[in-house]
Enzyme design. Structure first.
Site, PDB file in Angstrom:
ATOM      1  N   ASP A 171       0.880  -1.169   0.000  1.00  0.00           N
ATOM      2  CA  ASP A 171       0.000   0.000   0.000  1.00  0.00           C
ATOM      3  C   ASP A 171       0.924   1.227   0.000  1.00  0.00           C
ATOM      4  OD1 ASP A 171       0.933   0.263   2.610  1.00  0.00           O
ATOM      5  OD2 ASP A 171      -1.052   0.400   3.531  1.00  0.00           O
ATOM      6  N   HIS A 172       0.347   2.416   0.181  1.00  0.00           N
ATOM      7  CA  HIS A 172       1.155   3.637   0.150  1.00  0.00           C
ATOM      8  C   HIS A 172       2.210   3.661   1.262  1.00  0.00           C
ATOM      9  CE1 HIS A 172      -2.358   4.208   2.658  1.00  0.00           C
ATOM     10  NE2 HIS A 172      -1.672   5.082   3.369  1.00  0.00           N
ATOM     11  N   CYS A 206       3.219  -3.032   4.084  1.00  0.00           N
ATOM     12  CA  CYS A 206       2.326  -1.919   4.429  1.00  0.00           C
ATOM     13  C   CYS A 206       2.988  -1.186   5.588  1.00  0.00           C
ATOM     14  CB  CYS A 206       0.897  -2.394   4.713  1.00  0.00           C
ATOM     15  SG  CYS A 206       0.649  -3.355   6.221  1.00  0.00           S
ATOM     16  N   GLY A 207       2.234  -0.402   6.336  1.00  0.00           N
ATOM     17  CA  GLY A 207       2.849   0.352   7.426  1.00  0.00           C
ATOM     18  C   GLY A 207       3.373  -0.560   8.525  1.00  0.00           C
ATOM     19  N   THR A 208       2.526  -1.487   8.949  1.00  0.00           N
ATOM     20  CA  THR A 208       2.902  -2.413  10.020  1.00  0.00           C
ATOM     21  C   THR A 208       3.254  -3.808   9.499  1.00  0.00           C
ATOM     22  OG1 THR A 208       0.602  -3.089  10.205  1.00  0.00           O
ATOM     23  CG2 THR A 208       1.322  -1.313  11.672  1.00  0.00           C
ATOM     24  N   GLY A 209       2.786  -4.126   8.312  1.00  0.00           N
ATOM     25  CA  GLY A 209       2.894  -5.492   7.780  1.00  0.00           C
ATOM     26  C   GLY A 209       1.704  -6.339   8.213  1.00  0.00           C
ATOM     27  N   VAL A 210       0.945  -5.814   9.171  1.00  0.00           N
ATOM     28  CA  VAL A 210      -0.135  -6.618   9.760  1.00  0.00           C
ATOM     29  C   VAL A 210      -1.390  -6.622   8.889  1.00  0.00           C
ATOM     30  CG1 VAL A 210      -1.660  -6.856  11.746  1.00  0.00           C
ATOM     31  CG2 VAL A 210       0.736  -6.290  12.098  1.00  0.00           C
ATOM     32  N   GLY A 211      -1.834  -5.437   8.499  1.00  0.00           N
ATOM     33  CA  GLY A 211      -3.072  -5.364   7.707  1.00  0.00           C
ATOM     34  C   GLY A 211      -2.952  -6.148   6.413  1.00  0.00           C
ATOM     35  N   HIS A 246       9.087 -24.466   8.492  1.00  0.00           N
ATOM     36  CA  HIS A 246       8.073 -25.217   9.242  1.00  0.00           C
ATOM     37  C   HIS A 246       6.642 -24.983   8.772  1.00  0.00           C
ATOM     38  CE1 HIS A 246      10.713 -26.003  13.067  1.00  0.00           C
ATOM     39  NE2 HIS A 246      11.251 -26.457  11.949  1.00  0.00           N
ATOM     40  N   ARG A 304       6.969   0.899   8.739  1.00  0.00           N
ATOM     41  CA  ARG A 304       7.056   1.697   9.961  1.00  0.00           C
ATOM     42  C   ARG A 304       7.636   0.888  11.116  1.00  0.00           C
ATOM     43  NH1 ARG A 304       0.925   4.007   8.903  1.00  0.00           N
ATOM     44  NH2 ARG A 304       1.490   5.402   7.190  1.00  0.00           N
ATOM     45  N   HIS A 330       6.243 -31.493   9.697  1.00  0.00           N
ATOM     46  CA  HIS A 330       5.593 -30.189   9.522  1.00  0.00           C
ATOM     47  C   HIS A 330       4.508 -30.224   8.443  1.00  0.00           C
ATOM     48  CE1 HIS A 330       8.539 -28.649  12.234  1.00  0.00           C
ATOM     49  NE2 HIS A 330       9.505 -29.121  11.467  1.00  0.00           N
ATOM     50  N   ARG A 352       1.009 -30.593   9.787  1.00  0.00           N
ATOM     51  CA  ARG A 352       0.499 -29.381  10.448  1.00  0.00           C
ATOM     52  C   ARG A 352       0.074 -28.335   9.426  1.00  0.00           C
ATOM     53  NH1 ARG A 352       5.638 -29.987  14.408  1.00  0.00           N
ATOM     54  NH2 ARG A 352       4.822 -31.766  15.570  1.00  0.00           N
TER      55      ARG A 352
HETATM   56  C1  RB5 Z   1      -1.930   2.830   6.453  1.00  0.00           C
HETATM   57  O1  RB5 Z   1      -1.956   4.066   7.113  1.00  0.00           O
HETATM   58  C2  RB5 Z   1      -1.736   1.712   7.459  1.00  0.00           C
HETATM   59  O2  RB5 Z   1      -2.861   1.603   8.248  1.00  0.00           O
HETATM   60  C3  RB5 Z   1      -1.427   0.417   6.753  1.00  0.00           C
HETATM   61  O3  RB5 Z   1      -0.305   0.576   5.960  1.00  0.00           O
HETATM   62  C4  RB5 Z   1      -1.120  -0.759   7.642  1.00  0.00           C
HETATM   63  O4  RB5 Z   1      -0.194  -0.434   8.613  1.00  0.00           O
HETATM   64  C5  RB5 Z   1      -2.263  -1.487   8.171  1.00  0.00           C
HETATM   65  O5  RB5 Z   1      -2.109  -2.541   8.803  1.00  0.00           O
END
Ligand code: RB5
Length: 149
Positions: free
Chosen positions: A7-8, A64-69, A97, A108, A132, A135
């Site tokens: 993403d951005h 992405c910013g966190t990699g989580v979303g 694994h 970020r 593995h 699993r």
């Molecule tokens: C975008 O601002 C941010 O929310 C996205 O990149 C990401 O971190 C979401 O998980």
């Protein structure tokens, strides 16, 4: 073949990874985004992961910013096992694994130097199989609506 997406917020990290891969002559497909303008991570996740599922690519690397979303979105694509990593050990062992086929990272959270190291170990480590495999099969069984218990 590798497929990259972001993403951005993850765009600068994706670009740094591209530069690193170019230096090594590693081929990749870039599904975008292509600028730092606002772009939703779920779109890139789906675009990239569809290429893995179709066989056009073997592995995906998403930022992405966190990699989580973006990892959450990636894991909604049937056939994808995405792992959000910020350390070397996890990036290595998720291949060994979990047979992860998608590495997710946060611009970020980690720097470009570490991100490139994680990409290297992720794409150069093979699934160990053996105990593995069962699993990983169980993970996919959950995806297919089967009860494990
Ligand atoms: C975008 O601002 C941010 O929310 C996205 O990149 C990401 O971190 C979401 O998980």
């Amino acid at each position: 073949m590798l497929v990259l997406g972001s993403d951005h917020a993850g765009f600068p990290l994706k670009e740094a990874i591209k530069e690193h891969l170019d230096e090594q002559g590693v081929e990749y497909i870039d599904v975008g985004c292509y600028s730092p303008e606002r772009y939703d991570y779920a779109i890139s996740a789906q675009k990239a992961c569809d290429k893995v599922v179709s066989g056009e690519a073997d592995l995906a690397v998403l930022c992405c910013g966190t990699g989580v979303g973006i990892s959450m979105a990636a894991n909604k694509v049937k056939g994808i096992r995405a792992c959000c990593c910020s350390d070397y050990f996890s990036a290595k062992y998720t291949r060994l694994h979990n047979d992860a086929n998608c590495l997710c990272m946060g611009d970020r959270v980690i720097g470009a130097g570490l991100a490139c190291e994680l990409v290297d170990v992720f794409i150069n480590t093979e699934f160990e199989g053996g105990r593995h495999a069962k699993r990983v099969d169980q993970i996919m069984a959950i995806e297919n609506g089967e009860k494990l218990y």
